[in-house]
Scaffold this motif. Structure first.
Motif, mmCIF file in Angstrom:
data_model
loop_
_atom_site.group_PDB
_atom_site.id
_atom_site.type_symbol
_atom_site.label_atom_id
_atom_site.label_comp_id
_atom_site.label_asym_id
_atom_site.label_seq_id
_atom_site.Cartn_x
_atom_site.Cartn_y
_atom_site.Cartn_z
ATOM 1 N N GLY A 72 0.808 -1.225 0.000
ATOM 2 C CA GLY A 72 0.000 0.000 0.000
ATOM 3 C C GLY A 72 0.832 1.261 0.000
ATOM 4 N N ALA A 73 2.162 1.159 0.236
ATOM 5 C CA ALA A 73 3.004 2.368 0.272
ATOM 6 C C ALA A 73 3.473 2.697 -1.141
ATOM 7 C CB ALA A 73 4.187 2.131 1.181
ATOM 8 N N ASP A 74 3.561 3.984 -1.415
ATOM 9 C CA ASP A 74 4.081 4.430 -2.698
ATOM 10 C C ASP A 74 5.595 4.458 -2.636
ATOM 11 O OD1 ASP A 74 1.663 5.004 -4.106
ATOM 12 O OD2 ASP A 74 1.379 6.691 -2.735
ATOM 13 N N ASP A 75 6.236 4.467 -3.827
ATOM 14 C CA ASP A 75 7.672 4.703 -3.788
ATOM 15 C C ASP A 75 7.884 6.179 -3.441
ATOM 16 O OD1 ASP A 75 8.562 6.316 -6.348
ATOM 17 O OD2 ASP A 75 6.890 4.993 -6.872
ATOM 18 N N PRO A 76 9.084 6.535 -2.914
ATOM 19 C CA PRO A 76 9.298 7.898 -2.398
ATOM 20 C C PRO A 76 8.997 8.991 -3.418
ATOM 21 C CG PRO A 76 11.082 6.463 -1.733
ATOM 22 C CD PRO A 76 10.229 5.658 -2.641
ATOM 23 N N ASP A 77 9.362 8.781 -4.676
ATOM 24 C CA ASP A 77 9.124 9.850 -5.661
ATOM 25 C C ASP A 77 7.633 10.068 -5.876
ATOM 26 O OD1 ASP A 77 11.755 10.405 -5.909
ATOM 27 O OD2 ASP A 77 12.066 9.036 -7.604
ATOM 28 N N THR A 78 6.854 9.003 -5.831
ATOM 29 C CA THR A 78 5.403 9.144 -5.974
ATOM 30 C C THR A 78 4.841 9.886 -4.768
ATOM 31 O OG1 THR A 78 5.393 7.058 -7.150
ATOM 32 C CG2 THR A 78 3.258 7.854 -6.384
ATOM 33 N N THR A 79 5.340 9.542 -3.583
ATOM 34 C CA THR A 79 4.882 10.231 -2.359
ATOM 35 C C THR A 79 5.106 11.728 -2.485
ATOM 36 O OG1 THR A 79 5.447 8.313 -1.022
ATOM 37 C CG2 THR A 79 5.235 10.412 0.146
ATOM 38 N N ARG A 80 6.326 12.102 -2.855
ATOM 39 C CA ARG A 80 6.668 13.528 -2.953
ATOM 40 C C ARG A 80 5.782 14.218 -3.995
ATOM 41 N NH1 ARG A 80 11.702 13.939 -1.705
ATOM 42 N NH2 ARG A 80 12.185 12.228 -3.100
ATOM 43 N N ALA A 81 5.652 13.569 -5.166
ATOM 44 C CA ALA A 81 4.904 14.189 -6.270
ATOM 45 C C ALA A 81 3.430 14.327 -5.905
ATOM 46 C CB ALA A 81 5.072 13.359 -7.532
ATOM 47 N N LEU A 82 2.888 13.288 -5.272
ATOM 48 C CA LEU A 82 1.464 13.324 -4.921
ATOM 49 C C LEU A 82 1.174 14.428 -3.909
ATOM 50 C CD1 LEU A 82 -0.893 11.489 -5.829
ATOM 51 C CD2 LEU A 82 -0.678 10.326 -3.654
ATOM 52 N N VAL A 83 2.029 14.534 -2.901
ATOM 53 C CA VAL A 83 1.841 15.566 -1.876
ATOM 54 C C VAL A 83 2.018 16.949 -2.494
ATOM 55 C CG1 VAL A 83 2.780 16.518 0.275
ATOM 56 C CG2 VAL A 83 2.491 14.050 0.037
ATOM 57 N N VAL A 136 9.739 12.589 4.820
ATOM 58 C CA VAL A 136 10.201 12.145 6.139
ATOM 59 C C VAL A 136 9.448 10.864 6.484
ATOM 60 C CG1 VAL A 136 10.340 12.746 8.594
ATOM 61 C CG2 VAL A 136 10.731 14.489 6.866
ATOM 62 N N VAL A 137 10.198 9.840 6.882
ATOM 63 C CA VAL A 137 9.548 8.548 7.094
ATOM 64 C C VAL A 137 9.608 8.034 8.523
ATOM 65 C CG1 VAL A 137 9.808 7.786 4.703
ATOM 66 C CG2 VAL A 137 11.663 7.348 6.320
ATOM 67 N N ARG A 138 10.525 8.564 9.319
ATOM 68 C CA ARG A 138 10.749 7.961 10.637
ATOM 69 C C ARG A 138 11.462 8.980 11.512
ATOM 70 N NH1 ARG A 138 14.809 4.332 12.498
ATOM 71 N NH2 ARG A 138 16.036 4.478 10.602
ATOM 72 N N ALA A 139 11.262 8.858 12.848
ATOM 73 C CA ALA A 139 11.971 9.765 13.756
ATOM 74 C C ALA A 139 12.144 9.083 15.105
ATOM 75 C CB ALA A 139 11.187 11.062 13.935
ATOM 76 N N LYS A 140 13.254 9.353 15.765
ATOM 77 C CA LYS A 140 13.488 8.829 17.118
ATOM 78 C C LYS A 140 14.392 9.807 17.872
ATOM 79 C CE LYS A 140 13.238 5.835 20.442
ATOM 80 N NZ LYS A 140 12.027 5.899 21.278
ATOM 81 N N ASP A 141 14.008 10.118 19.084
ATOM 82 C CA ASP A 141 14.771 11.063 19.921
ATOM 83 C C ASP A 141 14.976 12.386 19.174
ATOM 84 O OD1 ASP A 141 14.735 9.111 21.865
ATOM 85 O OD2 ASP A 141 16.656 8.255 21.270
ATOM 86 N N SER A 142 16.229 12.783 18.930
ATOM 87 C CA SER A 142 16.456 14.082 18.282
ATOM 88 C C SER A 142 16.766 13.935 16.794
ATOM 89 C CB SER A 142 17.620 14.803 18.969
ATOM 90 O OG SER A 142 17.308 15.027 20.321
ATOM 91 N N THR A 143 16.445 12.784 16.232
ATOM 92 C CA THR A 143 16.816 12.507 14.835
ATOM 93 C C THR A 143 15.593 12.121 14.021
ATOM 94 O OG1 THR A 143 18.922 11.664 15.629
ATOM 95 C CG2 THR A 143 18.335 11.054 13.383
ATOM 96 N N PHE A 144 15.565 12.563 12.773
ATOM 97 C CA PHE A 144 14.557 12.019 11.845
ATOM 98 C C PHE A 144 15.240 11.588 10.557
ATOM 99 C CE2 PHE A 144 14.498 16.617 11.070
ATOM 100 C CZ PHE A 144 14.424 16.736 9.688
ATOM 101 N N TRP A 145 14.546 10.731 9.814
ATOM 102 C CA TRP A 145 15.143 10.131 8.622
ATOM 103 C C TRP A 145 14.291 10.416 7.399
ATOM 104 C CZ3 TRP A 145 15.708 8.063 13.394
ATOM 105 C CH2 TRP A 145 16.977 7.623 13.774
ATOM 106 N N ASP A 146 14.979 10.616 6.263
ATOM 107 C CA ASP A 146 14.236 10.778 5.017
ATOM 108 C C ASP A 146 14.095 9.425 4.315
ATOM 109 O OD1 ASP A 146 16.562 10.226 3.631
ATOM 110 O OD2 ASP A 146 16.901 12.289 2.961
ATOM 111 N N ASP A 147 13.454 9.453 3.160
ATOM 112 C CA ASP A 147 13.146 8.216 2.446
ATOM 113 C C ASP A 147 14.391 7.530 1.878
ATOM 114 O OD1 ASP A 147 13.665 10.246 0.721
ATOM 115 O OD2 ASP A 147 11.914 9.970 -0.527
#
Ligand SMILES: Cc1ncc(COP(=O)(O)O)c(C=O)c1O
Length: 454
Positions: free
Chosen positions: A4-15, A34-45
């Motif tokens: 059910g998840a889009d690939d990152p480029d589709t996510t960006r384009a759709l938004v 942005v897909v995930r975050a923990k404590d003081s860090t977040f992660w991109d696709d």
């Protein structure tokens, strides 16, 4: 890729193609996914990690992924995800009790909403209806929210595009306590805090003022820390004129400035206090308007003309109870004060190396680096007009250089806002500051050339 998840480029384009983005021209928006975050860090696709040096929008004070808050959301969702505002719920009782333990003395009546904007809308309405007076005193360098009443008392450039179209009359703006650019051209302490004294005269001459609204430390518009006499003097003046004082603690609350609330730094008791953001660590949207019992009493036999379907929404209240416990367990208020002293000392060192830095200031883990084209004239690189016109801002170029090094930092007009999660480690603070130090070369290159040497 999960089902059910889009690939990152589709996510960006759709938004990008289907969504509005806030407070900017819509063209040219190319958001990071942005897909995930923990404590003081977040992660991109792409798996890149970013140190969150501004707690997203000065909101995730507890850091990302706090287990106790997440658990509280899950538990509440299972037990009772929603009840209409006319009901009492255990979550509502628990939060009301917890608030009594942390809010400034005398603020013990609560109205819950789902944003800082709504918290201020409620405060302004309560103040106006309770006093029967239409006017509000605010300040030029301020932001209080996006909807009609709250944008009307907002001093910054965001009011201009909607002025007269979706604003309400009745705001009077007072000068700011902004020593680096004193509106009176004076210097502290020989100024005798003229910015506060001016309000005395203003209230005397205006009449019909219901309330004055202030951010105890002005947030987005530059982390303007007032001189020690300023807020206590405003409190005296407002009281003398029988004008209510509203502390907008949407950004300054929840340990951000090294106290539970900004007003606590100066022992000031407002009549109303509004907050949001850190109240849940920003995990769920909750706004709070706290008032005195005296104000609440005025509505005992009088119609209270306000409400929302989501007022006191249980799913927003339960995580706030957990968040307050976490602030206490981790002793984050004291930590913010300690780390804030370190942060400010390091920023002063860094500033000395960079001709583009006009001023640094801060309180707790809340600081700004103000950039100038020319240190003598204190000319900023950019202003609100540049932002409205969509011109590239020097401060944004500095932030972009930091992002390339894996540090996210909010840039606003001609300054950077440094406000990491209160759980940030010393190593992380140092890493963010080193990235800032290097990135400031971008602004140094844009500094006005000095006079030619003889
Ligand atoms: C001081 C202040 N008041 C009000 C608001 C509005 O809060 P919200 O964006 O949650 O509506 C903000 C948002 O940044 C703020 O900083």
């Amino acid at each position: 890729m999960p089902e059910g998840a889009d690939d990152p480029d589709t996510t960006r384009a759709l938004v990008r193609t289907t969504n509005y983005v806030t407070w900017r021209r819509q063209g040219g928006w190319d958001p990071m996914v942005v897909v995930r975050a923990k404590d003081s860090t977040f992660w991109d696709d792409r798996g890149n990690a970013y140190l969150d040096f501004s707690s997203q929008l000065m909101a995730t004070n507890l850091g990302h992924g706090n287990e106790a808050v997440v658990e509280a959301i899950v538990r509440q969702a299972r037990a009772l995800p929603y009840a209409a505002p006319g009901f009492a719920t255990p979550a509502r009782a628990d939060l009301s009790r917890a608030l009594l333990g942390v809010l400034p003395k005398g603020l013990d009546r609560f109205f819950y909403s789902t944003s800082g904007t709504e918290a201020n809308e409620a405060a302004l309405k309560i103040a106006r209806v309770a006093t029967g007076r239409p006017k509000i005193v605010s300040r030029h360098r301020s932001y209080h929210g996006a909807t009609a009443a709250s944008i009307s008392v907002t001093g910054d450039f965001r009011r201009r595009p909607v002025e007269g179209l979706q604003t309400v009359p009745g705001t009077v703006f007072a000068p700011d306590c902004y020593c680096y650019r004193c509106p009176f051209g004076l210097t502290y302490p020989s100024c005798h805090v003229a910015c506060a004294e001016y309000v005395d005269d203003l209230l005397e001459c205006e009449g019909n003022v219901a309330a004055m609204i202030v951010e105890p430390v002005v947030g987005t518009n530059g982390v303007l820390v007032p001189v020690p006499e300023y807020l206590p003097r405003l409190r005296e003046i407002t009281r003398r004129h029988d004008v209510l004082l509203i502390a907008d603690e949407v950004m300054t609350g929840w340990g951000r400035v090294g106290a539970w609330f900004g007003v606590d730094r100066w022992g000031v008791q407002p009549d109303l206090l509004t907050t949001a953001k850190g109240i849940t660590g920003a995990y769920v949207p909750l706004g709070l308007t706290a008032t005195t019992a005296a104000l609440h009493d005025l509505f005992r036999d009088r119609y209270f003309p306000h409400g929302h379907t989501y007022e006191a929404h249980p799913l927003t209240l339960a995580p706030a109870v957990a968040a307050i416990s976490e602030y206490r367990r981790l002793d984050l208020v004291a930590k913010s004060r300690r780390d804030g002293d370190y942060l400010l000392a390091r920023l002063r060192e860094i500033a000395a190396r960079h001709p583009s830095v006009g001023d640094v200031r801060g309180l707790g883990l809340f600081a700004a680096v103000e950039l100038v084209r020319d240190r003598t004239s204190r000319t900023p690189f950019n202003d609100g007009e540049d932002k409205l016109a969509g011109r590239p801002l020097v401060a944004e170029r500095v932030a972009a250089a930091m992002l390339k090094e894996g540090v996210y930092c909010v840039a606003w007009l001609s300054h950077l806002v440094i406000a990491p999660p209160l759980i940030v480690t010393r190593d992380e603070l140092d890493r963010g500051l080193e990235a800032l130090d290097r990135a400031l070369a971008v602004a140094d290159d844009a500094v006005a050339p000095g006079p030619p040497s003889a």
